[in-house]
Design a protein around this motif. Structure first.
Motif, PDB file in Angstrom:
ATOM      1  N   VAL A 103      45.870  37.311  30.460  1.00  0.00           N
ATOM      2  CA  VAL A 103      44.595  37.113  31.139  1.00  0.00           C
ATOM      3  C   VAL A 103      44.583  35.684  31.657  1.00  0.00           C
ATOM      4  O   VAL A 103      44.940  34.749  30.925  1.00  0.00           O
ATOM      5  CB  VAL A 103      43.398  37.338  30.192  1.00  0.00           C
ATOM      6  CG1 VAL A 103      42.095  36.909  30.853  1.00  0.00           C
ATOM      7  CG2 VAL A 103      43.315  38.793  29.770  1.00  0.00           C
ATOM      8  N   GLU A 104      44.176  35.504  32.900  1.00  0.00           N
ATOM      9  CA  GLU A 104      44.145  34.160  33.487  1.00  0.00           C
ATOM     10  C   GLU A 104      42.766  33.847  34.055  1.00  0.00           C
ATOM     11  O   GLU A 104      42.121  34.724  34.648  1.00  0.00           O
ATOM     12  CB  GLU A 104      45.199  34.029  34.595  1.00  0.00           C
ATOM     13  CG  GLU A 104      46.625  34.080  34.083  1.00  0.00           C
ATOM     14  CD  GLU A 104      47.634  33.696  35.160  1.00  0.00           C
ATOM     15  OE1 GLU A 104      47.583  32.547  35.626  1.00  0.00           O
ATOM     16  OE2 GLU A 104      48.452  34.566  35.526  1.00  0.00           O
ATOM     17  N   VAL A 105      42.340  32.593  33.856  1.00  0.00           N
ATOM     18  CA  VAL A 105      41.091  32.077  34.426  1.00  0.00           C
ATOM     19  C   VAL A 105      41.442  30.757  35.099  1.00  0.00           C
ATOM     20  O   VAL A 105      41.885  29.819  34.439  1.00  0.00           O
ATOM     21  CB  VAL A 105      40.017  31.850  33.343  1.00  0.00           C
ATOM     22  CG1 VAL A 105      38.710  31.412  33.988  1.00  0.00           C
ATOM     23  CG2 VAL A 105      39.821  33.096  32.502  1.00  0.00           C
ATOM     24  N   SER A 106      41.244  30.687  36.401  1.00  0.00           N
ATOM     25  CA  SER A 106      41.716  29.507  37.141  1.00  0.00           C
ATOM     26  C   SER A 106      40.611  28.536  37.540  1.00  0.00           C
ATOM     27  O   SER A 106      40.891  27.421  37.971  1.00  0.00           O
ATOM     28  CB  SER A 106      42.457  29.954  38.409  1.00  0.00           C
ATOM     29  OG  SER A 106      41.598  30.720  39.245  1.00  0.00           O
ATOM     30  N   ASP A 118      36.964  33.608  38.539  1.00  0.00           N
ATOM     31  CA  ASP A 118      38.083  34.454  38.937  1.00  0.00           C
ATOM     32  C   ASP A 118      38.925  34.744  37.691  1.00  0.00           C
ATOM     33  O   ASP A 118      39.691  33.893  37.223  1.00  0.00           O
ATOM     34  CB  ASP A 118      38.915  33.732  40.000  1.00  0.00           C
ATOM     35  CG  ASP A 118      40.051  34.593  40.508  1.00  0.00           C
ATOM     36  OD1 ASP A 118      40.046  35.801  40.218  1.00  0.00           O
ATOM     37  OD2 ASP A 118      40.953  34.050  41.182  1.00  0.00           O
ATOM     38  N   ILE A 119      38.762  35.926  37.126  1.00  0.00           N
ATOM     39  CA  ILE A 119      39.462  36.311  35.900  1.00  0.00           C
ATOM     40  C   ILE A 119      40.337  37.519  36.211  1.00  0.00           C
ATOM     41  O   ILE A 119      39.855  38.521  36.752  1.00  0.00           O
ATOM     42  CB  ILE A 119      38.475  36.668  34.772  1.00  0.00           C
ATOM     43  CG1 ILE A 119      37.486  35.511  34.542  1.00  0.00           C
ATOM     44  CG2 ILE A 119      39.223  36.985  33.490  1.00  0.00           C
ATOM     45  CD1 ILE A 119      36.403  35.834  33.522  1.00  0.00           C
ATOM     46  N   SER A 120      41.611  37.427  35.868  1.00  0.00           N
ATOM     47  CA  SER A 120      42.534  38.533  36.140  1.00  0.00           C
ATOM     48  C   SER A 120      43.249  38.951  34.873  1.00  0.00           C
ATOM     49  O   SER A 120      43.510  38.133  33.984  1.00  0.00           O
ATOM     50  CB  SER A 120      43.564  38.121  37.198  1.00  0.00           C
ATOM     51  OG  SER A 120      44.351  37.030  36.728  1.00  0.00           O
ATOM     52  N   ALA A 121      43.554  40.221  34.771  1.00  0.00           N
ATOM     53  CA  ALA A 121      44.311  40.773  33.647  1.00  0.00           C
ATOM     54  C   ALA A 121      45.514  41.520  34.197  1.00  0.00           C
ATOM     55  O   ALA A 121      45.420  42.236  35.196  1.00  0.00           O
ATOM     56  CB  ALA A 121      43.438  41.703  32.808  1.00  0.00           C
ATOM     57  N   SER A 122      46.654  41.355  33.552  1.00  0.00           N
ATOM     58  CA  SER A 122      47.873  42.008  34.019  1.00  0.00           C
ATOM     59  C   SER A 122      48.788  42.299  32.843  1.00  0.00           C
ATOM     60  O   SER A 122      48.611  41.777  31.740  1.00  0.00           O
ATOM     61  CB  SER A 122      48.590  41.118  35.045  1.00  0.00           C
ATOM     62  OG  SER A 122      48.947  39.873  34.450  1.00  0.00           O
ATOM     63  N   LEU A 123      49.791  43.142  33.086  1.00  0.00           N
ATOM     64  CA  LEU A 123      50.809  43.435  32.084  1.00  0.00           C
ATOM     65  C   LEU A 123      51.983  42.483  32.253  1.00  0.00           C
ATOM     66  O   LEU A 123      52.259  41.993  33.363  1.00  0.00           O
ATOM     67  CB  LEU A 123      51.298  44.873  32.240  1.00  0.00           C
ATOM     68  CG  LEU A 123      50.370  45.987  31.749  1.00  0.00           C
ATOM     69  CD1 LEU A 123      50.831  47.334  32.314  1.00  0.00           C
ATOM     70  CD2 LEU A 123      50.328  46.023  30.234  1.00  0.00           C
ATOM     71  N   GLY A 140      37.650  44.267  28.956  1.00  0.00           N
ATOM     72  CA  GLY A 140      38.163  42.991  28.466  1.00  0.00           C
ATOM     73  C   GLY A 140      37.721  41.803  29.306  1.00  0.00           C
ATOM     74  O   GLY A 140      37.294  40.769  28.770  1.00  0.00           O
ATOM     75  N   ILE A 141      37.814  41.942  30.629  1.00  0.00           N
ATOM     76  CA  ILE A 141      37.430  40.833  31.508  1.00  0.00           C
ATOM     77  C   ILE A 141      35.948  40.491  31.346  1.00  0.00           C
ATOM     78  O   ILE A 141      35.604  39.303  31.234  1.00  0.00           O
ATOM     79  CB  ILE A 141      37.789  41.163  32.974  1.00  0.00           C
ATOM     80  CG1 ILE A 141      39.309  41.064  33.161  1.00  0.00           C
ATOM     81  CG2 ILE A 141      37.061  40.227  33.945  1.00  0.00           C
ATOM     82  CD1 ILE A 141      39.787  41.384  34.561  1.00  0.00           C
ATOM     83  N   PRO A 142      35.021  41.475  31.319  1.00  0.00           N
ATOM     84  CA  PRO A 142      33.612  41.118  31.062  1.00  0.00           C
ATOM     85  C   PRO A 142      33.407  40.418  29.723  1.00  0.00           C
ATOM     86  O   PRO A 142      32.546  39.534  29.603  1.00  0.00           O
ATOM     87  CB  PRO A 142      32.898  42.474  31.106  1.00  0.00           C
ATOM     88  CG  PRO A 142      33.739  43.318  31.986  1.00  0.00           C
ATOM     89  CD  PRO A 142      35.149  42.906  31.686  1.00  0.00           C
ATOM     90  N   GLU A 143      34.191  40.789  28.704  1.00  0.00           N
ATOM     91  CA  GLU A 143      34.050  40.132  27.404  1.00  0.00           C
ATOM     92  C   GLU A 143      34.552  38.689  27.465  1.00  0.00           C
ATOM     93  O   GLU A 143      33.949  37.785  26.883  1.00  0.00           O
ATOM     94  CB  GLU A 143      34.813  40.916  26.333  1.00  0.00           C
ATOM     95  CG  GLU A 143      34.731  40.341  24.942  1.00  0.00           C
ATOM     96  CD  GLU A 143      33.326  40.341  24.358  1.00  0.00           C
ATOM     97  OE1 GLU A 143      33.134  39.708  23.295  1.00  0.00           O
ATOM     98  OE2 GLU A 143      32.425  40.971  24.953  1.00  0.00           O
TER      99      GLU A 143
END
Length: 337
Positions: A103-106, A118-123, A140-143
């Motif tokens: 998970v990344e937050v920039s 800007d929150i992204s989730a990836s494998l 997950g991103i909302p949490e």
């Protein structure tokens, strides 16, 4: 750390409205990067979501770059913070298969509203497709966004306390005795402390009438977290909000609160027991009390049992109040325990 007019003035080491920055006219700044880094880690590592697909939770913080500060000018608080975050998540499908991702937050900063982050989730690249990624994106991103909002709220409400000092119009007249006591304490705290022999060199100390007391406190965290909070220099500096020197080993020395507190660790049992020789600057030279902290892990909370022996007669109430306010309450307020 104490509110104006409360507590033993000998424990008060911050700026006070009777001494500096009257009416909050001058710019004052508090660096809260250390506290922010620790709090963000705690909040993010608590993220866990469930769904029909399985369970996902954040397991590690891979990147936490940035800074934060609180500034006061003319009674107005200004918050600066900017962070770039990257965390690992582990997902377990309903069939028991595990998958890893990030998970990344920039753009967590004072310039962006939490809803605009800007929150992204990836494998991870070596992981096959899985519905768990949809779970992370949907829930997950909302949490993650929620806990980042909690960090911002705590930064602006709880951790900013004390930045705006009472103005001259708000201050109540002090009794002459308290004025003299505060004036004397300021001189003691500002001056260079006298070097005194260490407890190891003077184990008996000065023979004076002494007393003892005990305290109990419950913290909503694990025993290892509380243990680390008391012996780790970075953690101590965060909850005391001042520079500190802490050598976290048996025989290691410590100096806190601008030298008002000093002593030596005599026994350290990780996550269970801390014993120290402890003194306050105004006590008779070379006299130390013996403080023991027993940590009892109760699952989702830790009970701390404190015994303090050898306190100079007449100092019992102020020492007990100081430990309650400047250790226990400060730790709870700072770290959310």
């Amino acid at each position: 750390m104490a509110k104006w007019g409360e507590g033993d003035p000998r424990w008060i080491v911050e700026e006070r409205a009777d001494a500096t920055n009257v009416n909050n006219w001058h710019w004052t700044e508090r660096d809260v990067s250390g506290w922010s880094s620790q709090r963000l880690r705690q909040l993010l590592l608590g993220v866990r979501v469930e769904g029909p697909e399985g369970v996902c939770q954040l397991t590690d913080i891979n990147k936490l770059d940035g800074e934060a500060s609180i500034n006061n000018r003319k009674g107005k608080l200004i918050f600066f913070y900017e962070w770039q975050l990257k965390a690992s998540w582990l997902g377990t499908s309903s069939g028991g298969v595990k998958y890893r991702g990030t998970v990344e937050v920039s753009n967590l900063s004072d310039e962006n509203d939490v809803d605009d982050l800007d929150i992204s989730a990836s494998l991870c690249k070596d992981q096959p497709n899985t519905p768990l990624l949809d779970l992370m994106k949907r829930t997950g991103i909302p949490e993650v966004r929620r806990v980042l909002g909690e960090y911002v709220h705590q930064l602006k409400s709880e951790f900013s306390q004390g930045m705006i000092l009472p103005t001259t119009n708000q201050l109540k007249p002090l009794p002459p005795e308290l004025k003299n006591q505060i004036k004397t304490s300021k001189t003691q705290i500002s001056s260079t402390p006298k070097r005194s022999s260490s407890p190891a060199n003077c184990p008996a100390g000065v023979r004076i009438p002494t007393c003892s007391f005990s305290l109990k406190e419950t913290f909503q965290t694990s025993a290892d977290e509380i243990y680390r909070t008391f012996i780790n220099q970075e953690f101590v500096q965060v909850f005391t909000r001042s520079a500190a020197v802490v050598d976290s080993c048996r025989g290691g020395r410590f100096h806190l609160l601008d030298g008002s507190i000093s002593g030596e660790f005599t026994q350290l049992v990780p996550d269970q027991w801390i014993e120290m020789m402890w003194r306050f600057r105004t006590w008779p030279d070379e006299h130390y009390a013996t403080v023991s902290l027993e940590l009892v892990d109760r699952g989702d909370e830790t009970e701390l049992r404190m015994e303090c022996r050898g306190v100079p007669a007449g100092e019992k109430d102020s020492t007990r109040e100081g430990w309650t306010r400047f250790y226990f309450q400060a730790i709870k307020q700072t770290f959310g325990y």
